[in-house]
Every structure is written in structure tokens, then in C-alpha cells.
Design an enzyme around this catalytic site. Structure first.
Site, mmCIF file in Angstrom:
data_model
loop_
_atom_site.group_PDB
_atom_site.id
_atom_site.type_symbol
_atom_site.label_atom_id
_atom_site.label_comp_id
_atom_site.label_asym_id
_atom_site.label_seq_id
_atom_site.Cartn_x
_atom_site.Cartn_y
_atom_site.Cartn_z
ATOM 1 N N CYS A 122 63.851 -27.588 -2.409
ATOM 2 C CA CYS A 122 63.217 -28.332 -3.586
ATOM 3 C C CYS A 122 63.726 -27.959 -4.607
ATOM 4 O O CYS A 122 63.322 -26.638 -5.214
ATOM 5 C CB CYS A 122 61.843 -28.396 -3.403
ATOM 6 S SG CYS A 122 60.732 -29.481 -4.018
ATOM 7 N N ASP A 123 64.138 -28.522 -5.435
ATOM 8 C CA ASP A 123 64.973 -28.046 -6.650
ATOM 9 C C ASP A 123 64.848 -29.490 -7.796
ATOM 10 O O ASP A 123 65.020 -30.451 -7.480
ATOM 11 C CB ASP A 123 66.313 -27.699 -6.665
ATOM 12 C CG ASP A 123 66.617 -26.717 -5.724
ATOM 13 O OD1 ASP A 123 66.219 -25.533 -5.669
ATOM 14 O OD2 ASP A 123 67.156 -26.983 -4.503
#
Length: 250
Positions: free
Chosen positions: A2-3
Site C-alpha cells: 500500500c503506497d
């Protein structure tokens, strides 16, 4: 993983803000892309776990929503506001009692904020009143605090939270956010409760972060990697370059 990435218009060849996000939801958890028109009337609004008063009129939104949640992992509204969230792990355990989820806050910010600054204010206000908490896992139990990148065509903010407290950093150019607290001593604004935990302009991320959880999620490493790749793109930070950064496993 998750970025979330953002680059202000001044940082891109075409003079347009760029926003990008990966979502690391669980296996077999469908994520639905939905367009919701403006909603009017007020009354009670049922979210993922709790109900809160609705506003008289909302903005139209395009969201990417885990199938069982009311809220969204990411989205945009009719005014060009974009928001994405990240799970954050602090030394202080996340609340298990059901309250607002980070995904609820993303969608509420988009529905109620006509600018990035307004959406930021909406999320902070709701967080302080209702708190955040509840199981955010699909197959397994998953509890966490939340971080956000909130942007529009002109400006962007990073908002990191712990319980009902928060800290804000105004983005100067390009910014990456992953599953780790990242706002150090250069914050723009901070809640009174969090400010009272340190002296002067202290390093908030170092104060909050759960080192053991970060060793597993490698949030700080991914955040640094995303930042380095954006900075390394120089004046060629295009949509294609942002997509390539999200695909990076380096």
C-alpha cells in the site's frame, strides 16, 4: 503493498498534479469502482459500522471501495480533490471499538470537501468527534490508525493520525506515503493532544511508530523507495512514471 504518491503541478512536465495509489487489500476481496452523484437531504448516514449526521448536500465522487465497506481506499470528487489512505501502526494500539474507519474518512472527505484544505478540515473534525476504530480486515482481524494524502490541483497535504489526534504536513513538491508514520519535526499543524506528548517541534514519526510492525511491513523502506524514484524522475515525472513506481519491487 500500500503506497500513495503525489506530485504538485509545478513538479510535472504538463503542469498538472499527479496522484497515484496502490491498495493492498486481502485476497478475494473485490474492490468496486463506483460513481456516486450528489446526495441531498441530510438525515442519518449509515457508514461501515456507525451512523453520523449527513450534510445537506454532498459532492459527486468516484471511489474505489472494498466490497463490504461504505468507505473507499481512494477516490476523487467533482472538484478535483483526491484522497488515498494508508494503515499506520503506532506504539499505542488502535481502537477495536467500532467507530469511523480510515476508508469512511476518505469518502467523507471527498463528499464534503470542495478543496484539499476543506477535505483535510472535514476529516480532522470527524476524527475528533467520532474517533476511528473497528476491524478493517476482510478475512482476518486488522486494526490500525490511518494516514492520508489529500490533494487538489493546487496543493496537497499529508495527514497522519493516532486515535483522535493528528499531525499535518503541507507537501512542498513530491511526497510518498506508505504504511508507516513519516511526518518528522517539519509538521505544519498538530493536534493539542499530540503536541503535549513532546517538547517543541519534536519528531512525531519517531515518537509514534511501532518499530516491530514496521519491520514486518517495511513501511518506512517503501516510503523512502517511492520518494527516491519520484525524485529521480527529475522533470520527467509523467503518469507513466508514476505507474512504474507503483509497480516497482526494488
Amino acid at each position: 503493498m500500500c503506497d500513495t504518491l503525489v506530485a504538485l503541478a509545478s513538479e510535472t512536465p504538463r503542469g498538472r498534479l499527479l496522484f497515484a495509489k496502490n491498495s493492498d487489500r486481502e485476497r478475494n476481496e473485490a474492490q468496486v469502482l463506483e460513481m456516486h452523484p450528489r446526495r441531498s437531504g441530510g438525515g442519518d448516514l449509515k457508514l461501515t459500522y456507525i451512523s453520523i449526521p449527513d450534510v445537506a448536500e454532498t459532492h459527486a465522487v468516484l471511489i474505489s471501495r472494498p466490497c463490504w465497506m461504505w468507505g473507499a481506499e481512494m477516490g476523487a470528487n467533482e472538484h478535483g480533490v483526491v484522497i488515498g489512505n494508508e494503515a499506520l501502526h503506532a506504539r499505542v494500539p488502535a481502537q477495536r471499538k467500532r467507530a469511523l474507519t480510515g476508508m469512511d474518512l476518505v469518502r467523507l472527505g471527498l463528499e464534503r470537501g470542495a478543496s484539499a484544505a476543506q477535505a483535510l478540515s472535514v476529516i480532522i473534525g470527524l476524527l475528533e468527534v467520532h474517533g476511528q476504530g473497528g476491524d478493517c480486515g476482510h478475512l482476518g482481524r486488522f486494526y490500525y490508525h490511518n494516514g492520508f494524502i489529500i490533494a487538489d490541483a493546487r496543493e496537497a497535504y499529508v495527514l497522519e493520525t493516532v486515535g483522535r489526534d493528528w499531525v499535518v504536513e503541507r507537501v512542498a513538491g513530491r511526497r510518498s506515503l506508505s504504511n508507516a508514520y513519516s511526518i518528522g519535526a517539519g509538521w505544519s499543524d498538530i493536534s493539542p493532544g499530540l503536541a503535549a506528548q513532546g517538547q517543541g517541534r519534536f519528531d512525531v514519526a519517531a515518537h509514534l511508530i511501532d518499530e516491530a510492525r514496521d519491520a514486518v511491513s517495511f513501511g518506512r523502506g517503501r516510503c523512502a523507495r517511492g520518494q527516491a524514484l519520484m525524485d529521480g524522475a527529475g522533470d520527467q515525472l509523467t503518469p507513466g512514471a508514476m505507474m512504474a513506481i507503483l509497480r516497482d519491487h526494488g
